[in-house]
Design an enzyme around this catalytic site. Structure first.
Site, PDB file in Angstrom:
ATOM      1  CG  HIS A   1      -1.963  -0.533   1.532  1.00  0.00           C
ATOM      2  ND1 HIS A   1      -2.091  -1.868   1.409  1.00  0.00           N
ATOM      3  CD2 HIS A   1      -3.176  -0.046   1.891  1.00  0.00           C
ATOM      4  CE1 HIS A   1      -3.334  -2.185   1.695  1.00  0.00           C
ATOM      5  NE2 HIS A   1      -4.003  -1.114   1.979  1.00  0.00           N
TER       6      HIS A   1
ATOM      7  NE  ARG B   1      -4.956  -6.590 -17.185  1.00  0.00           N
ATOM      8  CZ  ARG B   1      -3.652  -6.796 -17.022  1.00  0.00           C
ATOM      9  NH1 ARG B   1      -2.926  -7.285 -18.018  1.00  0.00           N
ATOM     10  NH2 ARG B   1      -3.069  -6.510 -15.889  1.00  0.00           N
TER      11      ARG B   1
ATOM     12  CB  CYS C   1      -0.276  -3.668 -23.610  1.00  0.00           C
ATOM     13  SG  CYS C   1      -1.018  -5.227 -23.104  1.00  0.00           S
TER      14      CYS C   1
HETATM   15  C1  PEP Z   1       1.502  -8.848 -19.998  1.00  0.00           C
HETATM   16  O1  PEP Z   1       1.326  -9.956 -19.506  1.00  0.00           O
HETATM   17  O2  PEP Z   1       2.353  -8.624 -20.882  1.00  0.00           O
HETATM   18  C2  PEP Z   1       0.715  -7.691 -19.548  1.00  0.00           C
HETATM   19  C3  PEP Z   1       0.782  -6.535 -20.152  1.00  0.00           C
HETATM   20  O3  PEP Z   1      -0.048  -7.847 -18.445  1.00  0.00           O
HETATM   21  P1  PEP Z   1       0.534  -7.853 -16.954  1.00  0.00           P
HETATM   22  O4  PEP Z   1       1.968  -7.423 -17.026  1.00  0.00           O
HETATM   23  O5  PEP Z   1      -0.314  -6.929 -16.179  1.00  0.00           O
HETATM   24  O6  PEP Z   1       0.362  -9.284 -16.561  1.00  0.00           O
HETATM   25 MG    MG Z   2      -0.386 -10.376 -18.250  1.00  0.00          MG
END
Ligand code: PEP
Ligand code: MG
Length: 762
Positions: free
Chosen positions: A378, A520, A691
């Site tokens: 936190h 997401r 991403c």
């Molecule tokens: C990934 O898995 O590449 C992603 C962007 O999600 P996270 O890093 O939140 O698991």
């Molecule tokens: Mg991921």
């Protein structure tokens, strides 16, 4: 049949004003009572009651009612599965019965005088997996309640869950005893090494933050001047505390919406608990000094809460301690202003609670040094999102430093310089100058990112906390490519309610104006464990009940999140919903169905929401590779999560340093898979973005562009470097580079091609 028009929408709006409902009540019992009165009025019911589930006795107990005999409050009790109310909580499903007396589960309680009421509708109140209670409405007429009433009651229960849970905890309290102590020493210091919890740099005079809590606990013996305080002083202190909390809440709702309500609702709830303040009043009336009365009651509460096995109960100990400290401080320093920590200081403290961090932020604290003990995630998340450098060290000598001593906190590396020399200060100042250059980079950001040969690439930001949004906008992000909704869930000790989530998502969409925002759904589990979820004890969490699997199992939690997202997107054209860790078309369809069901329910409740969000998926699992074309027809967009994709394809834990060398995005299977994903998207005409971390890694950007990726989502701070990399590339070269990489079959071979392309001079 005579029937008033039941006003579900205004019921939800009224309940949405939860904070007012709570702060306007004299105590938690009147809060529950006001709630049942409001619900019965809106649903035109003869009876509305709230039963709370007692953890200790594992029984439901009537806590508030209109329509039943008020004498029955606290007396009617039933076990899980007993009667219609017990059955509702056991099955965790709404129960609507047209003729209660004819139902096999019906149980008559003579204390309640309820035999006149035939229509019965009950909805469980739960927070995630936590059973909180049941809300019931009843009516004399048979078959009185409609499906829309069920939906409205469900929505109310979900919005009320957090506050009602707080009320329940208070009602369960027993009193015990407890005390602790703590002390400090002093020595000369120069350089202290610590661990970084939130990066950054500061040069400022220090102040040692004497936690009122430490003071509170250690001073259990009466002090000489304690007796001069009166009951009236005590009441003033409580009033001042309420006022301060309200002010702090208003200030921080804007600044840190993910956690403001979490902190302040808990504080208000404790203040409203009659056994908290009244107990202190009783002790004062029995000639105990007000400071001792505060210490005594607070210590008892702390002991009870800290001995609970549940994390969310233990967290309440912090809240009580924090609040008790504030009342005491307001009492003792009644005539002086609240002790200002001093603006623009470096604060050294032994212990900090989330509310302290927020308070310090309002004093423009320059950095925090936390001495001894661990740190909750936190605190570091809060510090990071508030841009406060934070270093943790075991060096207790820091606590003895005289206030006003100059210090440098270099939180990027974890160093603390006490009374720094001119040279050290000069280095610091030079770094500050480089920071100005960083500001200049902002101004250099181009509105559009084009390759040397004029191909456009869209750059989006990955966002965890809303406080990162201004930077993303400054750095010209074209939207949010990945909003990780885990954070409102992670920074607290229980599942956030639909309403709490709604506020956060709405603000995100508002801030981003009409730019696309990809929200997401909860990606819990794996590396993002929620402390309060029971589903944490797995041998192999990365392959366990995580992410979309968790959401599909915990439909109540998932439904609330989807509702919050859809409501937040009302009137917006930029909403995109994305499901994480999809492994099969069936799973994608199940998740999509939950969205449709939420829409139907909200239609019946006459709520406003977004009817046309784009619905897409993360591509993170190798299992989707053979059905990519079908996925591309089912989903509105793909976003490739390379962090998990590499982890699962190469069977290498993304967080395990011992196998870091096996985490190879340049593995030929990974590269070829990425190409196939991009191709499937292109064929179906859907957007494919990346991403994961690969999207900002300079050496992989040419490959990603070369296989046809035209949108990347990266951490806001990485946007300038990514833009620079792209504007220096020609797409033709990137395509040729990708082609040669895709032909290669060994790791060594792809490594060589990458190195040659990215460092041509070596
Ligand atoms: C990934 O898995 O590449 C992603 C962007 O999600 P996270 O890093 O939140 O698991
Ligand atoms: Mg991921």
């Amino acid at each position: 049949m005579k029937r008033k028009n039941r006003d579900h929408l205004s019921l939800l709006c009224d309940i949405g004003e939860l904070a007012d409902l709570l702060t306007g009540s004299e105590n938690i019992f009147t809060f529950l009572q006001r709630t049942v009165e409001m619900v019965s009025r809106h649903l035109d019911a003869n009876v509305c009651s709230i039963y709370l589930y007692e953890q200790k006795s594992k029984e439901l107990v009537l806590a508030a009612t209109v329509g039943l005999n008020p004498q029955a409050v606290g007396k009617i009790r039933m076990k899980l599965g007993e009667g219609l109310v017990g059955t509702t909580l056991k099955t965790r499903k709404p129960l609507s019965v047209a003729k209660a007396s004819a139902d096999s589960h019906y149980k008559y309680f003579k204390e309640a005088d309820e035999d006149r009421f035939e229509s019965f509708l009950a909805v469980p109140i739960q927070r995630g997996e936590e059973k909180i209670g049941v809300i019931v409405v009843q009516h004399e007429e048979e078959s009185f309640f409609l499906t829309s009433d069920i939906n409205a009651l469900r929505a109310s229960a979900s919005q009320l869950a957090g506050s009602i849970e707080g009320a329940r905890l208070m009602m369960e309290l027993d009193m015990g005893n407890g005390k602790e102590n703590g002390l400090q020493e002093r020595v000369d210091l120069k350089l202290v090494k610590g661990e970084t919890a939130s990066g950054g740099y500061a040069l400022a005079p220090i102040v040692v933050y004497k936690k009122t809590q430490g003071y509170l606990l250690s001073d259990s013996a009466a002090r000489e001047d304690d007796a001069r305080y009166t009951l009236a002083d005590f009441r003033d202190a409580v009033e001042m505390t309420t006022r301060q909390l309200k002010e702090m809440e208003t200030g921080f709702v804007e600044r840190l919406p993910e956690s403001a309500s979490l902190i302040f609702t808990a504080h208000f709830m404790i203040l409203k608990d009659p056994s908290f303040i009244n107990k202190m009043v009783d002790l004062i009336n029995n000639s105990m000094s007000p400071p001792d009365a505060i210490r005594s009651v607070v210590n008892k509460y702390i002991r009870i809460f800290s001995s609970s096995p549940h994390a969310y109960m233990q967290e309440k100990a912090n809240d009580v301690e924090d609040l008790g400290g504030r009342i005491l401080r307001n009492l003792i320093q009644k005539n002086s202003k609240e002790p200002s920590i001093g603006q623009k200081r470096i604060v050294i403290s032994k212990e900090l609670f989330p509310s302290d961090v927020m308070k310090l932020a309002s004093d423009e604290v320059q950095a925090i040094i936390l001495v001894g003990g661990g740190i909750t995630s936190h605190i570091s998340i809060l510090a990071r999102s508030l841009n406060i450098p934070l270093v943790i060290t075991d060096n207790k000598e820091l606590l003895s430093l005289p206030g006003g001593t100059m210090a440098i906190v270099d939180a990027d590396v974890g160093n603390i310089y006490i009374d720094p020399s001119r040279d050290v200060i000069k280095t610091h100042e030079d770094r500050q100058k480089t920071k100005k250059t960083a500001r200049a980079i902002k101004n250099e950001m181009l509105n559009e990112t084009l390759t040397l040969d004029g191909e456009k690439v869209s750059l989006f930001a990955n966002i965890n906390l809303l406080s990162e949004v201004p930077l993303a906008l400054d750095l010209k992000a074209e939207g949010v490519g990945l909003y990780r909704t885990e954070f409102p869930f992670l920074v607290r000790s229980n599942f956030p309610t639909e309403e709490e989530q709604y506020v956060v998502y709405r603000r995100l969409l508002d801030h981003m104006d009409n730019r696309p925002v990809t929200i997401r759904t909860l990606d819990a589990g794996g590396d993002k464990i929620l402390a309060y979820s029971e589903i944490t004890d797995e041998d192999n969490p990365a392959l366990g009940l995580r992410s979309i699997r968790f959401s599909l199992k915990m439909k109540e939690v998932f439904g609330q999140q989807i509702r919050a997202i859809l409501r937040a997107g009302s009137g917006k054209k930029n909403l995109r919903i994305m499901f994480p860790m999809i492994s099969s078309i069936d799973e994608f369809n199940q998740a999509r169905k939950v969205v449709e069901e939420c829409m139907e329910a909200m239609d019946e409740e006459a709520l406003e929401f977004n009817r046309n969000p784009e619905i897409g998926m993360m591509v993170e699992l190798p299992s989707v590779m053979e059905t990519l074309d079908e996925f591309a027809l089912a989903a509105d967009f793909f976003s490739i999560g390379t962090n998990d994709f590499v982890q699962y394809m190469l069977a290498v834990d993304r967080g395990n340093k011992r196998v870091a060398e096996y985490f190879c995005p340049n593995h030929p299977s990974v590269l070829r898979s990425l190409y196939k994903i991009a191709l499937a998207g292109q064929k179906a005409g859907i957007d494919v973005s990346v991403c994961g971390e690969m999207a900002h890694e300079s050496e992989y950007i040419p490959f990603l562009l070369g296989i046809g990726i035209r949108s990347l989502s990266v951490n806001a701070k990485d946007l300038p470097a990514v833009q620079k990399r792209i504007t220096g590339l020609s797409m033709v070269d990137a395509q040729a580079h990708a082609k040669s990489l895709l032909k290669e079959v060994t790791l060594a071979g792809t490594r060589k091609i990458l190195d040659t392309f990215n460092n041509p001079s070596e």
